[in-house]
Design an enzyme around this catalytic site. Structure first.
Site: not given
Length: 79
Positions: A37-38
């Protein structure tokens, strides 16, 4: 033949995501294939910056990195 930096970065990526280094190919997508994910991507880039002397990646560039190959090209272009 892969450079020392390329091998080191692949090992960092493999360790970060808990995968075998040989599965860290240029085509591997950080989100889809490695489950990043980010926040994972941010942590990965920080880890690489910490372990690769003289390397720093601008946030604008980091935002466009989708694959391991993208990351490798960014590193090779800045180191």
């Amino acid at each position: 033949m892969q450079s020392d930096i390329t091998l080191k970065v692949r090992e960092i990526i493999a360790g970060h995501f808990g995968v075998e280094p040989q599965s860290v190919t240029d085509q591997a997508r950080l989100r889809d294939d490695l489950g990043a994910d980010w926040l994972d991507r941010l942590e990965l880039i920080i880890a690489i910056e910490d372990q690769v002397s003289g390397f720093e990646l601008a946030d604008v560039v980091a935002d466009h990195i989708e694959t391991v190959g993208d990351l490798m090209r960014a590193i090779e272009g800045r180191h």
